[in-house]
Design a protein around this motif. Sequence first.
Motif, PDB file in Angstrom:
ATOM      1  N   TYR A  87       6.559  12.064  -2.644  1.00  0.00           N
ATOM      2  CA  TYR A  87       6.232  13.451  -2.975  1.00  0.00           C
ATOM      3  C   TYR A  87       6.189  14.265  -1.694  1.00  0.00           C
ATOM      4  CZ  TYR A  87       3.277  17.471  -3.959  1.00  0.00           C
ATOM      5  OH  TYR A  87       2.775  18.737  -4.039  1.00  0.00           O
ATOM      6  N   HIS A  88       6.774  15.451  -1.758  1.00  0.00           N
ATOM      7  CA  HIS A  88       6.691  16.389  -0.636  1.00  0.00           C
ATOM      8  C   HIS A  88       6.164  17.716  -1.164  1.00  0.00           C
ATOM      9  CE1 HIS A  88       9.065  13.821   2.040  1.00  0.00           C
ATOM     10  NE2 HIS A  88       9.909  13.644   1.045  1.00  0.00           N
ATOM     11  N   THR A  89       5.297  18.350  -0.390  1.00  0.00           N
ATOM     12  CA  THR A  89       4.902  19.695  -0.766  1.00  0.00           C
ATOM     13  C   THR A  89       6.102  20.627  -0.622  1.00  0.00           C
ATOM     14  OG1 THR A  89       4.207  20.162   1.490  1.00  0.00           O
ATOM     15  CG2 THR A  89       2.522  19.364  -0.031  1.00  0.00           C
ATOM     16  N   ASP A  90       6.006  21.791  -1.220  1.00  0.00           N
ATOM     17  CA  ASP A  90       7.137  22.730  -1.181  1.00  0.00           C
ATOM     18  C   ASP A  90       7.543  23.049   0.251  1.00  0.00           C
ATOM     19  OD1 ASP A  90       6.165  24.672  -4.120  1.00  0.00           O
ATOM     20  OD2 ASP A  90       7.286  22.797  -3.913  1.00  0.00           O
ATOM     21  N   SER A  91       6.545  23.163   1.133  1.00  0.00           N
ATOM     22  CA  SER A  91       6.855  23.523   2.516  1.00  0.00           C
ATOM     23  C   SER A  91       7.569  22.399   3.252  1.00  0.00           C
ATOM     24  CB  SER A  91       5.582  23.915   3.259  1.00  0.00           C
ATOM     25  OG  SER A  91       4.706  22.810   3.352  1.00  0.00           O
ATOM     26  N   ALA A  92       7.413  21.165   2.781  1.00  0.00           N
ATOM     27  CA  ALA A  92       8.015  20.013   3.452  1.00  0.00           C
ATOM     28  C   ALA A  92       9.369  19.629   2.870  1.00  0.00           C
ATOM     29  CB  ALA A  92       7.075  18.822   3.369  1.00  0.00           C
TER      30      ALA A  92
ATOM     31  N   SER B 220       3.446  14.893   2.800  1.00  0.00           N
ATOM     32  CA  SER B 220       4.448  13.990   2.249  1.00  0.00           C
ATOM     33  C   SER B 220       3.769  12.653   1.992  1.00  0.00           C
ATOM     34  CB  SER B 220       5.617  13.785   3.230  1.00  0.00           C
ATOM     35  OG  SER B 220       6.292  14.996   3.488  1.00  0.00           O
ATOM     36  N   CYS B 221       3.962  12.129   0.774  1.00  0.00           N
ATOM     37  CA  CYS B 221       3.225  10.927   0.389  1.00  0.00           C
ATOM     38  C   CYS B 221       4.118   9.959  -0.362  1.00  0.00           C
ATOM     39  CB  CYS B 221       2.027  11.296  -0.481  1.00  0.00           C
ATOM     40  SG  CYS B 221       0.831  12.356   0.366  1.00  0.00           S
ATOM     41  N   TYR B 222       3.952   8.689  -0.053  1.00  0.00           N
ATOM     42  CA  TYR B 222       4.737   7.628  -0.692  1.00  0.00           C
ATOM     43  C   TYR B 222       3.840   6.834  -1.631  1.00  0.00           C
ATOM     44  CZ  TYR B 222       7.244   3.243  -1.261  1.00  0.00           C
ATOM     45  OH  TYR B 222       7.863   2.152  -1.795  1.00  0.00           O
ATOM     46  N   ASN B 223       4.333   6.603  -2.833  1.00  0.00           N
ATOM     47  CA  ASN B 223       3.597   5.840  -3.830  1.00  0.00           C
ATOM     48  C   ASN B 223       4.238   4.473  -3.965  1.00  0.00           C
ATOM     49  OD1 ASN B 223       2.325   4.745  -6.031  1.00  0.00           O
ATOM     50  ND2 ASN B 223       2.472   6.562  -7.296  1.00  0.00           N
ATOM     51  N   ASN B 224       3.544   3.440  -3.498  1.00  0.00           N
ATOM     52  CA  ASN B 224       4.094   2.090  -3.552  1.00  0.00           C
ATOM     53  C   ASN B 224       4.135   1.541  -4.975  1.00  0.00           C
ATOM     54  OD1 ASN B 224       5.076  -0.115  -1.813  1.00  0.00           O
ATOM     55  ND2 ASN B 224       3.362  -1.251  -2.669  1.00  0.00           N
TER      56      ASN B 224
ATOM     57  N   TYR C 171       0.817  -1.213   0.000  1.00  0.00           N
ATOM     58  CA  TYR C 171       0.000   0.000   0.000  1.00  0.00           C
ATOM     59  C   TYR C 171       0.847   1.258   0.000  1.00  0.00           C
ATOM     60  CZ  TYR C 171      -3.999  -2.953   0.993  1.00  0.00           C
ATOM     61  OH  TYR C 171      -4.969  -3.899   0.906  1.00  0.00           O
ATOM     62  N   SER C 172       0.303   2.280  -0.653  1.00  0.00           N
ATOM     63  CA  SER C 172       0.866   3.619  -0.549  1.00  0.00           C
ATOM     64  C   SER C 172       0.338   4.271   0.718  1.00  0.00           C
ATOM     65  CB  SER C 172       0.444   4.459  -1.756  1.00  0.00           C
ATOM     66  OG  SER C 172       0.858   3.848  -2.957  1.00  0.00           O
ATOM     67  N   VAL C 173       1.120   5.147   1.300  1.00  0.00           N
ATOM     68  CA  VAL C 173       0.707   5.851   2.523  1.00  0.00           C
ATOM     69  C   VAL C 173       1.039   7.324   2.383  1.00  0.00           C
ATOM     70  CG1 VAL C 173       0.950   6.044   5.019  1.00  0.00           C
ATOM     71  CG2 VAL C 173       1.112   3.791   3.932  1.00  0.00           C
ATOM     72  N   GLY C 174       0.111   8.153   2.795  1.00  0.00           N
ATOM     73  CA  GLY C 174       0.341   9.584   2.757  1.00  0.00           C
ATOM     74  C   GLY C 174       0.186  10.216   4.120  1.00  0.00           C
ATOM     75  N   TRP C 175       0.904  11.310   4.296  1.00  0.00           N
ATOM     76  CA  TRP C 175       0.764  12.134   5.493  1.00  0.00           C
ATOM     77  C   TRP C 175       0.101  13.451   5.104  1.00  0.00           C
ATOM     78  CZ3 TRP C 175       1.474  10.878  10.486  1.00  0.00           C
ATOM     79  CH2 TRP C 175       2.230   9.731  10.774  1.00  0.00           C
TER      80      TRP C 175
ATOM     81  N   ILE D 101       9.800  10.661   4.845  1.00  0.00           N
ATOM     82  CA  ILE D 101       8.981   9.480   5.129  1.00  0.00           C
ATOM     83  C   ILE D 101       9.899   8.276   5.281  1.00  0.00           C
ATOM     84  CG2 ILE D 101       7.336   7.839   4.177  1.00  0.00           C
ATOM     85  CD1 ILE D 101       5.807  10.046   2.929  1.00  0.00           C
ATOM     86  N   GLU D 102       9.670   7.517   6.349  1.00  0.00           N
ATOM     87  CA  GLU D 102      10.431   6.294   6.586  1.00  0.00           C
ATOM     88  C   GLU D 102       9.433   5.143   6.753  1.00  0.00           C
ATOM     89  OE1 GLU D 102      13.540   8.904   9.322  1.00  0.00           O
ATOM     90  OE2 GLU D 102      12.620   7.094  10.118  1.00  0.00           O
ATOM     91  N   ARG D 103       9.783   3.991   6.190  1.00  0.00           N
ATOM     92  CA  ARG D 103       8.905   2.832   6.261  1.00  0.00           C
ATOM     93  C   ARG D 103       9.625   1.685   6.955  1.00  0.00           C
ATOM     94  NH1 ARG D 103       8.603   0.865   1.470  1.00  0.00           N
ATOM     95  NH2 ARG D 103       6.516  -0.047   1.513  1.00  0.00           N
TER      96      ARG D 103
END
Length: 125
Positions: free
Chosen positions: A59-64, A49-53, A32-36, A70-72
């Motif tokens: 992906y991180h927004t500009d502010s991030a 910040s979002c991870y695409n499995n 699964y992909s997981v996003g914050w 992201i760590e898994r």
Amino acid sequence: QVQLVESGGGLVQPGGSLRLSCALSGFTLDYYSVGWFRQAPGKEREGVSCYNNGDFSTYHTDSAKGRFTIERDRAKNTVYLQMNNLTPEDTAVYYCAIPMKLQFRLCAPSEYEYWGQGTQVTVSS
């Protein structure tokens, strides 16, 4: 039982760091992909910040960018959001979420079906 449980929020001074955790049950992290995401008072929920499995991209927004990671941990079935150099603008309730569609817009809140309860992050001196 399908569940996402966030933890690790709290009060931190500007310039400080926090590590948020998202423990998954009923999901196997490998598949699964997981996003914050976060939602500040009076503002809409936004992806951070979002991870695409599917393609193993993050992906991180500009502010991030440059501050959040992201760590898994597959053994613990847990996803972490390491946040450094925090500012008062980072104050919000932070959520983790999972999309169920095979194709989805990465980090778009409406594309994610399962959500945790959220954890409060307050950055203040």
